[in-house]
Design a protein around this motif. Structure first.
Motif, PDB file in Angstrom:
ATOM      1  N   MET A 178       0.848  -1.202   0.000  1.00  0.00           N
ATOM      2  CA  MET A 178       0.000   0.000   0.000  1.00  0.00           C
ATOM      3  C   MET A 178       0.878   1.245   0.000  1.00  0.00           C
ATOM      4  SD  MET A 178      -3.073   1.103  -0.004  1.00  0.00           S
ATOM      5  CE  MET A 178      -4.022  -0.318   0.539  1.00  0.00           C
ATOM      6  N   THR A 179       1.865   1.311   0.834  1.00  0.00           N
ATOM      7  CA  THR A 179       2.782   2.474   0.901  1.00  0.00           C
ATOM      8  C   THR A 179       3.559   2.627  -0.391  1.00  0.00           C
ATOM      9  OG1 THR A 179       2.975   2.024   3.262  1.00  0.00           O
ATOM     10  CG2 THR A 179       4.604   3.495   2.289  1.00  0.00           C
ATOM     11  N   TRP A 180       3.943   1.517  -0.960  1.00  0.00           N
ATOM     12  CA  TRP A 180       4.677   1.573  -2.235  1.00  0.00           C
ATOM     13  C   TRP A 180       3.809   2.148  -3.350  1.00  0.00           C
ATOM     14  CZ3 TRP A 180       3.635  -1.137  -6.794  1.00  0.00           C
ATOM     15  CH2 TRP A 180       4.602  -1.049  -7.780  1.00  0.00           C
ATOM     16  N   LEU A 181       2.555   1.800  -3.381  1.00  0.00           N
ATOM     17  CA  LEU A 181       1.640   2.321  -4.404  1.00  0.00           C
ATOM     18  C   LEU A 181       1.429   3.813  -4.246  1.00  0.00           C
ATOM     19  CD1 LEU A 181      -0.242   1.728  -6.774  1.00  0.00           C
ATOM     20  CD2 LEU A 181      -2.049   1.179  -5.096  1.00  0.00           C
ATOM     21  N   ILE A 182       1.269   4.253  -3.010  1.00  0.00           N
ATOM     22  CA  ILE A 182       1.060   5.701  -2.779  1.00  0.00           C
ATOM     23  C   ILE A 182       2.313   6.484  -3.165  1.00  0.00           C
ATOM     24  CG2 ILE A 182       0.633   7.411  -0.982  1.00  0.00           C
ATOM     25  CD1 ILE A 182      -1.072   5.351   0.428  1.00  0.00           C
ATOM     26  N   SER A 183       3.487   5.920  -2.835  1.00  0.00           N
ATOM     27  CA  SER A 183       4.739   6.609  -3.184  1.00  0.00           C
ATOM     28  C   SER A 183       4.902   6.710  -4.700  1.00  0.00           C
ATOM     29  CB  SER A 183       5.928   5.858  -2.586  1.00  0.00           C
ATOM     30  OG  SER A 183       5.804   5.786  -1.180  1.00  0.00           O
ATOM     31  N   LYS A 184       4.517   5.666  -5.414  1.00  0.00           N
ATOM     32  CA  LYS A 184       4.609   5.696  -6.874  1.00  0.00           C
ATOM     33  C   LYS A 184       3.681   6.752  -7.472  1.00  0.00           C
ATOM     34  CE  LYS A 184       4.458   2.622 -10.848  1.00  0.00           C
ATOM     35  NZ  LYS A 184       4.199   1.228 -11.310  1.00  0.00           N
ATOM     36  N   LEU A 212      -5.749   9.948  -4.040  1.00  0.00           N
ATOM     37  CA  LEU A 212      -4.692  10.134  -3.041  1.00  0.00           C
ATOM     38  C   LEU A 212      -5.271  10.234  -1.636  1.00  0.00           C
ATOM     39  CD1 LEU A 212      -1.724  10.631  -2.389  1.00  0.00           C
ATOM     40  CD2 LEU A 212      -2.122  13.077  -2.827  1.00  0.00           C
ATOM     41  N   TYR A 213      -6.325  10.993  -1.490  1.00  0.00           N
ATOM     42  CA  TYR A 213      -6.957  11.111  -0.166  1.00  0.00           C
ATOM     43  C   TYR A 213      -7.523   9.762   0.302  1.00  0.00           C
ATOM     44  CZ  TYR A 213      -6.609  16.196  -0.431  1.00  0.00           C
ATOM     45  OH  TYR A 213      -6.163  17.468  -0.493  1.00  0.00           O
ATOM     46  N   PHE A 214      -8.058   9.000  -0.639  1.00  0.00           N
ATOM     47  CA  PHE A 214      -8.607   7.691  -0.272  1.00  0.00           C
ATOM     48  C   PHE A 214      -7.509   6.748   0.213  1.00  0.00           C
ATOM     49  CE2 PHE A 214      -9.522   3.308  -1.621  1.00  0.00           C
ATOM     50  CZ  PHE A 214     -10.642   3.061  -0.850  1.00  0.00           C
ATOM     51  N   PHE A 215      -6.382   6.727  -0.511  1.00  0.00           N
ATOM     52  CA  PHE A 215      -5.287   5.852  -0.089  1.00  0.00           C
ATOM     53  C   PHE A 215      -4.686   6.289   1.245  1.00  0.00           C
ATOM     54  CE2 PHE A 215      -4.872   4.785  -4.750  1.00  0.00           C
ATOM     55  CZ  PHE A 215      -5.325   3.490  -4.601  1.00  0.00           C
ATOM     56  N   VAL A 216      -4.570   7.608   1.437  1.00  0.00           N
ATOM     57  CA  VAL A 216      -4.053   8.090   2.730  1.00  0.00           C
ATOM     58  C   VAL A 216      -4.999   7.700   3.866  1.00  0.00           C
ATOM     59  CG1 VAL A 216      -3.529  10.171   4.059  1.00  0.00           C
ATOM     60  CG2 VAL A 216      -2.731   9.961   1.715  1.00  0.00           C
ATOM     61  N   LEU A 217      -6.312   7.824   3.634  1.00  0.00           N
ATOM     62  CA  LEU A 217      -7.277   7.435   4.667  1.00  0.00           C
ATOM     63  C   LEU A 217      -7.247   5.932   4.932  1.00  0.00           C
ATOM     64  CD1 LEU A 217      -9.615   8.268   6.519  1.00  0.00           C
ATOM     65  CD2 LEU A 217     -11.174   7.945   4.586  1.00  0.00           C
ATOM     66  N   LEU A 218      -7.119   5.134   3.835  1.00  0.00           N
ATOM     67  CA  LEU A 218      -7.028   3.685   4.015  1.00  0.00           C
ATOM     68  C   LEU A 218      -5.778   3.298   4.792  1.00  0.00           C
ATOM     69  CD1 LEU A 218      -8.217   0.906   3.368  1.00  0.00           C
ATOM     70  CD2 LEU A 218      -6.952   0.953   1.205  1.00  0.00           C
ATOM     71  N   LEU A 219      -4.656   3.959   4.502  1.00  0.00           N
ATOM     72  CA  LEU A 219      -3.423   3.677   5.240  1.00  0.00           C
ATOM     73  C   LEU A 219      -3.565   4.043   6.714  1.00  0.00           C
ATOM     74  CD1 LEU A 219      -0.452   2.837   5.205  1.00  0.00           C
ATOM     75  CD2 LEU A 219       0.134   5.199   4.569  1.00  0.00           C
ATOM     76  N   LEU A 220      -4.226   5.141   7.000  1.00  0.00           N
ATOM     77  CA  LEU A 220      -4.429   5.550   8.389  1.00  0.00           C
ATOM     78  C   LEU A 220      -5.299   4.543   9.136  1.00  0.00           C
ATOM     79  CD1 LEU A 220      -4.012   7.695  10.574  1.00  0.00           C
ATOM     80  CD2 LEU A 220      -6.023   8.888   9.680  1.00  0.00           C
ATOM     81  N   VAL A 221      -6.363   4.078   8.470  1.00  0.00           N
ATOM     82  CA  VAL A 221      -7.231   3.076   9.111  1.00  0.00           C
ATOM     83  C   VAL A 221      -6.476   1.774   9.359  1.00  0.00           C
ATOM     84  CG1 VAL A 221      -9.294   1.677   8.784  1.00  0.00           C
ATOM     85  CG2 VAL A 221      -9.335   4.100   8.178  1.00  0.00           C
TER      86      VAL A 221
END
Length: 314
Positions: free
Chosen positions: A1-7, A51-60
């Motif tokens: 998940m973090t790798w996808l957001i960084s990409k 981007l906001y969705f992935f950040v929220l998913l990572l936080l959850v």
């Protein structure tokens, strides 16, 4: 998940840099007009929402992982000293309460608390193995529902005081080092072969019986056999023959009364028989050449005859 957001962030940054470069190049090459056009710089549209969705998913996900970690630490009772009933001390590992091991346990020493016993429990049996440095089995103790089995070169039972050997067994002999061996069974002790002992004694007010139901009973000693009944009778019975043999000494019977019952009475032919002889009440004890004893009517002289019917037919 973090790798996808960084990409995604790296791709958006490259696009923003390329757009700024193109915009600056166009502004320098084109003539300025009175109404210049401004291009917005940043992430907009569906990219911003993703981007906001992935950040929220990572936080959850991080919150759930943290909650699960705290719950596991709480349930397993993790502390700085150990986990659950397991405590790590300077002397080793300490287990409190009931512990269950599903795989083999390899330890050097197992001790219980000073005020409680050590209990090893299993649904089938408890087996303790001892191995050498090569992994070969040298000793085994198995406690089962039907029997307790020990497989080793030598088995010893020692006393708590002094460590004196009370019982030992190996392939050659069995040694009982107790002061007294007591057999409480109603059938007594059964020995299939010879028994060597310096003393056999019954309990007080109890009879001592040495019996061989189907074979002979032999008592031998290099310096004599002593049979003593201090407060009772001594009885020796057999079906066929009773032998008292002394190779170098004598057989000495010392008693106030010596009785030999059921001895046969031999015949005696007198040279001058009398028809009016009184009834015979006194007999003489005679011995045949083969050692058999018989009674003969007593007379003025010896009436024992080697040609008696008892000696001839014995």
């Amino acid at each position: 998940m973090t790798w996808l957001i960084s990409k995604i962030l790296l791709q958006n940054t490259k696009e923003m840099t390329r757009e700024q470069y193109i915009l600056a190049t166009q502004q320098n090459s084109l003539p300025r007009t009175e109404n210049p056009q401004f291009y917005p710089v940043g992430i907009y549209g569906w990219r911003k929402r993703c981007l906001y969705f992935f950040v929220l998913l990572l936080l959850v996900t991080m919150i759930v992982n943290l909650a699960m970690t705290i719950w596991i630490l709480k349930v397993m009772n993790f502390t700085v000293d150990g986990m659950g009933n397991l405590r790590v001390t300077k002397k080793g590992i300490r287990l409190e309460g009931i512990s269950e091991f599903l795989l083999p346990l390899y330890v050097k020493e197992i001790n219980s608390r000073k005020d409680s016993p050590l209990v090893l429990q299993s649904d089938r049996n408890v087996t303790v193995n001892a191995r050498n440095h090569m992994g070969q089995l040298t000793g085994q103790l198995t406690v089962g529902a039907d029997a307790v089995e020990a497989q080793c070169k030598r088995f010893e039972v020692r006393s708590s005081e002094g460590g004196r050997v009370l019982f030992s067994a190996d392939e050659d002999e069995i040694v009982i080092g107790a002061d007294r061996l007591k057999v409480t069974g109603t059938e007594g002790a059964v020995f299939g072969h010879s028994v060597e002992t310096p003393h056999i004694r019954a309990e007080p007010s109890q009879d001592l019986k040495l019996e061989s139901p189907t074979r002979s009973l032999v008592m031998e000693a290099p310096r004599g056999v002593q049979v003593n009944a201090a407060a009772g009778d001594l009885k020796a019975t057999c079906r066929k023959e009773l032998h008292l043999q002394s190779t170098e000494g004598e057989i000495f019977l010392n008693a106030d009364t010596i009785r030999l019952g059921n001895l046969p009475v031999g015949s005696f032919s007198s040279s001058s028989p009398s028809s009016s002889a009184p009834r015979q009440t006194i007999y003489e004890l005679c011995a045949c050449p083969n050692g058999k004893l018989y009674l003969s009517p007593a007379g003025a002289g010896s009436t024992c005859q080697s040609s008696s019917n008892i000696c001839l037919w014995s």
